[in-house]
Design an enzyme around this catalytic site. Structure first.
Site, PDB file in Angstrom:
ATOM      1  N   ALA A 146     -10.487  62.981   4.204  1.00  0.00           N
ATOM      2  CA  ALA A 146      -9.904  63.439   5.473  1.00  0.00           C
ATOM      3  C   ALA A 146      -8.560  62.748   5.746  1.00  0.00           C
ATOM      4  O   ALA A 146      -8.385  61.585   5.385  1.00  0.00           O
ATOM      5  CB  ALA A 146     -10.881  63.145   6.617  1.00  0.00           C
ATOM      6  N   ASP A 201     -16.069  62.684   2.762  1.00  0.00           N
ATOM      7  CA  ASP A 201     -15.649  61.754   3.808  1.00  0.00           C
ATOM      8  C   ASP A 201     -16.832  61.421   4.692  1.00  0.00           C
ATOM      9  O   ASP A 201     -17.748  62.245   4.879  1.00  0.00           O
ATOM     10  CB  ASP A 201     -14.513  62.335   4.649  1.00  0.00           C
ATOM     11  N   ASP A 231     -21.320  59.033   2.789  1.00  0.00           N
ATOM     12  CA  ASP A 231     -20.754  57.701   2.605  1.00  0.00           C
ATOM     13  C   ASP A 231     -20.396  57.515   1.136  1.00  0.00           C
ATOM     14  O   ASP A 231     -21.265  57.617   0.257  1.00  0.00           O
ATOM     15  CB  ASP A 231     -21.787  56.659   3.041  1.00  0.00           C
ATOM     16  N   ASP A 277      -8.903  57.443  -2.187  1.00  0.00           N
ATOM     17  CA  ASP A 277      -7.984  56.935  -1.164  1.00  0.00           C
ATOM     18  C   ASP A 277      -8.812  56.029  -0.266  1.00  0.00           C
ATOM     19  O   ASP A 277      -9.363  56.458   0.742  1.00  0.00           O
ATOM     20  CB  ASP A 277      -7.373  58.098  -0.389  1.00  0.00           C
ATOM     21  N   CYS A 331      -3.106  53.150   1.747  1.00  0.00           N
ATOM     22  CA  CYS A 331      -1.855  53.149   2.515  1.00  0.00           C
ATOM     23  C   CYS A 331      -1.645  51.757   3.096  1.00  0.00           C
ATOM     24  O   CYS A 331      -1.236  51.592   4.241  1.00  0.00           O
ATOM     25  CB  CYS A 331      -1.849  54.217   3.602  1.00  0.00           C
TER      26      CYS A 331
END
Length: 472
Positions: free
Chosen positions: A275, A295, A321, A339, A392
């Site tokens: 997501a 997600d 999960d 990610d 990120c």
């Protein structure tokens, strides 16, 4: 005369509402630990803001969170004692007014009068005089206060001390550039749908021409074939073909993820922690593959479905999960894009509330969670397959050091070197071309994988490592 006064009152209230909304959102973030993404829409609805007022409230709330330590210091110099919790909303209203006076081009009289009037909207009319006194006091002492502030390192960088320490340790030559980039509003990046271009028999430059015809100027990025940076942000509804799936909003650094997946037609790919779906969509735009989008947050998975529907793409949506295997059907994946949940310290400029919601203790907990998910995902990967580990974040413990630890524990994992695209043409001159997106220019602990640091007018902070699973 009565009509004139009525008009003046309405005008004052119209300026007060966005200030009140900004103060309310700030209170939700700083006092109640809610994200700005949650608080701001609620504030907009609560004070019934129109589009222009919404834009002002957003700009002010974002700005206050970027400059928070400086603004808090100003308040401490101008107020005899802190306000009690039941009237704390007025404290945030003072921050709103001080930010306008110190950093925005708002006319000083408008900033003061509208902020004072906003006390009525937040039901603290009795404190109008106090707000007025603080803001007027700042106007009188502004030069002196700003001079004193400049001499205080712990305030002028506008970052929490624990984060500054991490940045200084991890990037002794670059930490100030990271801090500076975090304080700037980021550019708007587009990802043009490659399937759309193919269907329309267009090149990226053709879509650029469509933008230009509407007065929307853009710049392409070398090494990112679908990326365009807008010279000025605009509403997505103004983008040609947006409703039909021609284009999406996605930062340049995030767009590199799909390019690192060596997918071939018909292969099965897992996008873990998918997501809101930008990377899932990009994978499907580039490759004729099957994608599972996983997600843990149901509400955010709804955005994945919405984004895919607009782009006329489909994926298997899985609410589960990533650190468990309860959801898994037992079929190994050809490739996995992970990610991982992280501190998000690479996107602070987009989410300045991260600086104040995240705590030092969170990093160790995140590193542990990342390790659990990383190892679990590895078990779902085919021999010979690739796993792209991404965050990120700009913190080495979540990135390069995380990958080093993984490689030490998994002898069947091979690190595949990856080099970032040439982004030098969008690096701000004062930062120097190539300082943050090429491994050779980075400190030793970022040689593992590819670490991008946030760039003024450029990309966000992001990390990538590509690992291949040995064939038995």
């Amino acid at each position: 005369m009565n009509q004139a006064r009525t008009g003046e009152s309405k005008k004052a209230k119209s300026g007060a509402a966005p200030r009140a909304a900004a103060a309310y959102a700030l209170q939700q973030v700083l006092q109640h630990q809610r994200s700005l993404n949650q608080a701001l829409p609620e504030a907009v609805a609560k004070f019934k803001l129109d589009a222009s007022d919404k834009g002002l409230a957003q700009a002010v709330a974002f700005g206050v969170l970027r400059e928070l330590p400086s603004l808090e210091w100003y308040v401490s110099q101008l107020l005899d004692k802190p306000l009690k919790s039941k009237v704390r909303i007025v404290h945030y209203l003072m921050l709103v007014g001080l930010y306008q006076l110190s950093a925005m081009r708002t006319a000083s009289h408008a900033a003061v009068s509208a902020s004072v009037e906003a006390t009525v909207l937040v039901r603290q009319k009795a404190l109008k005089g106090l707000v007025n006194a603080v803001l007027r006091g700042f106007q009188r002492q502004q030069h002196n206060l700003e001079t004193q502030l400049a001499q205080q390192a712990d305030k002028r960088y506008n970052h929490p001390g624990w984060l500054l320490k991490h940045l200084q340790t991890g990037y002794p030559e670059h930490w100030q550039s990271i801090v500076e980039a975090n304080q700037h509003q980021p550019p708007m990046w587009l990802r043009v749908n490659q399937r759309y271009l193919n269907q329309q028999r267009m090149q990226l430059s053709d879509y650029q021409a469509q933008l230009s015809a509407l007065g929307i100027e853009s710049e392409a990025a070398v090494g990112l074939p679908q990326a365009l940076r807008l010279k000025q942000a605009c509403d997505v509804t103004a983008l040609p073909g947006f409703a039909d799936g021609a284009v999406s909003v996605q930062d340049a650094a995030a767009q590199y993820a799909a390019q690192l997946v060596p997918a071939q037609s018909g292969q099965r790919v897992l996008d873990a922690c998918a997501a809101p779906g930008g990377k899932t969509a990009h994978l499907l735009e580039l490759y004729d593959i099957e994608v599972d989008a996983l997600d843990i947050e149901q509400t955010r998975l709804a955005r994945v479905s919405e984004n895919l529907a607009r782009l006329h793409l489909s994926a298997r949506i899985i609410h589960a999960d990533a650190s468990t295997q309860d959801w898994w059907d037992g079929a190994l994946y050809d490739h996995i894009l992970l990610d991982a949940p992280c501190s998000a310290t690479g996107v602070i400029r987009r989410h300045p509330d991260i600086k104040w919601l995240r705590q030092a203790a969170d990093i160790a907990n995140l590193v542990t969670l990342q390790q659990q998910i990383f190892s679990n995902m590895w078990q779902l990967l085919k021999p010979g397959g690739t796993l792209i580990y991404a965050t990120c974040s700009v913190l080495p413990h979540e990135n390069a050091l995380q990958v080093v630890a993984f490689l030490e524990q998994h002898t069947d994992a091979e690190l595949i070197p990856c080099e970032g695209p040439d982004m030098a043409h969008i690096v701000a001159p004062e930062l120097g071309a190539g300082t943050a997106n090429t491994p050779t220019a980075m400190p030793p602990n970022t040689q593992i994988g590819l670490q991008w640091l946030p760039q003024i007018d450029g990309h966000d902070g992001f990390y990538y490592a590509v690992l291949r699973k040995a064939v038995n």
